[in-house]
Write an enzyme that holds these catalytic residues in place. Sequence first.
Site, PDB file in Angstrom:
ATOM      1  CB  CYS A   1      -0.895   0.051   1.250  1.00  0.00           C
ATOM      2  SG  CYS A   1      -1.934  -1.404   1.520  1.00  0.00           S
TER       3      CYS A   1
ATOM      4  CG  ASP B   1      15.117  37.073 -13.739  1.00  0.00           C
ATOM      5  OD1 ASP B   1      14.950  36.677 -14.906  1.00  0.00           O
ATOM      6  OD2 ASP B   1      14.215  37.548 -13.026  1.00  0.00           O
TER       7      ASP B   1
END
Length: 511
Positions: A34, A460
């Site tokens: 599981c 940037d």
Amino acid sequence: MHEDTERCIRAVQSKDARFDGWFFTAVLTTGIYCRPSCPAVPPRPENMRFFPSAAAAQQAGFRACKRCRPDASPGSPQWNERADLVARAMRLIADGVVDRDGIPGLAAQLGYSVRQVERQLLAELGAGPLALARAQRAQTARLLIETTSLPMGDIAFAAGFPSIRTFNETVLEVFALPPTELRRRASGSYPAVGGAGQLAGGGHPGRGGQAAGPAFVALSLRLPFRAPMWPDNLFGHLAATAIPGVEEWRDGAYRRTLRLPHGQGIVSLRPGPEYIACQLALTDLRDLAIAISRCRRLLDLDADPVAICDQLGADPVLGPLVDKAPGRRIPRTVDGAELAVRAVLGQQVSTAAARTHGARLARSYGEQIDDPVGGLTRLFPDMAAIAAADPAQIALPAARQRTLAALASGLADGAIDLAAGADWQLARAQLSAVPGLGPWTVELIAMRGLGDPDAFTPTDLGVRRAARILDLPVSASALTRRAASWRPWRGYAVQYLWATSDHAINRLPAA
């Protein structure tokens, strides 16, 4: 993490979905495995065994739980965070390299021997590349069985199985049900992937997987992710930078064309509170698992937002931004080479101008595609087509024409590797050798094209503007030193810095 037994037991007992994909729990008394968040009553600790992969649990003789469907859990974030051999191999396996080229092809792309690749995967994941690819084939087969009405023979070959017999044996072994019974029991929806498949255009793939005519096969899927998820900047960026004809924002969903190993595709991705609704149309179903993998990579769905938010949230400057919008993702790409070309087109121009350049390139060199429900008309050009083009015919400044030609040639002949399993540092060096590709462009490609979560762009314009607003250092060197505490998540820090502006890339478009 699977070796930390006490931590795994606590995660299972609390049904903590954050650990889905990190490890798998096998139950000795039932013979099933599981995901940690399985809704069933947790087993006694002495009856639990933990595995690092679904393939390892399957090799140990356990079958997949029918309630929590562990084979469809989000991928481990380790493969997005790491750049070592195992992580690179896992990204390539997810992209279908083993199915297309076998283990020798996988080893060749990684630059290691077959023996070395098998040894390292087995040591860390408890399964070799064939077993890992087999687990992926089983998941694809289950998806097709439960969501389409395709004949089982077509599904077998579409999922990558070499024969119908191998398909039947694998499905029975993994899910403890034969394919026909799996289809009979299928319901209309389930936790990770679901919906109803249908055939568009009146055809379907034949036994070899080739589409009959130009027909698309349409499928509805659910792409799971780890919460929290903040979709605004993710879908806002994709919509704001969309190349007309290749991408579009329509009816609250981001749509784009896909160039895939066996054919063409169109995908529609719609954000939701619990999953991403995904509509796929493919000309060849053998591309299904690859298309899903690339869509997950595009939306950064296998990220670990809790770890990212914990670290960045501890920073006095980023903390308030993280608290305001936890779970920001990095908008990535379905193709690293495409992203690199688009980065060059976007150098020193506005977002609108970059979209215009991209649309011109697609119209001139991209293949046509038919979109029955939207306005998509082109695939993004492949690198060979761009490399063969006359640079003077591309409407760019002369210096950028030369950069684009050199980049496309390097990508087309393999001198530059930006594939899913690329070595991040080697790719940076290869890109830096291209005239006209400076540090900003290289780091942007590393962040969005290669998927390096620690890629950082201190020069940037948006980052520098945010630095001024937030009283951070503005110079590249000083900001890089200040950002040392953000590692290894500096790429996500950039997303939070960009959020201080009111640019459209930070907002979810109107439906």
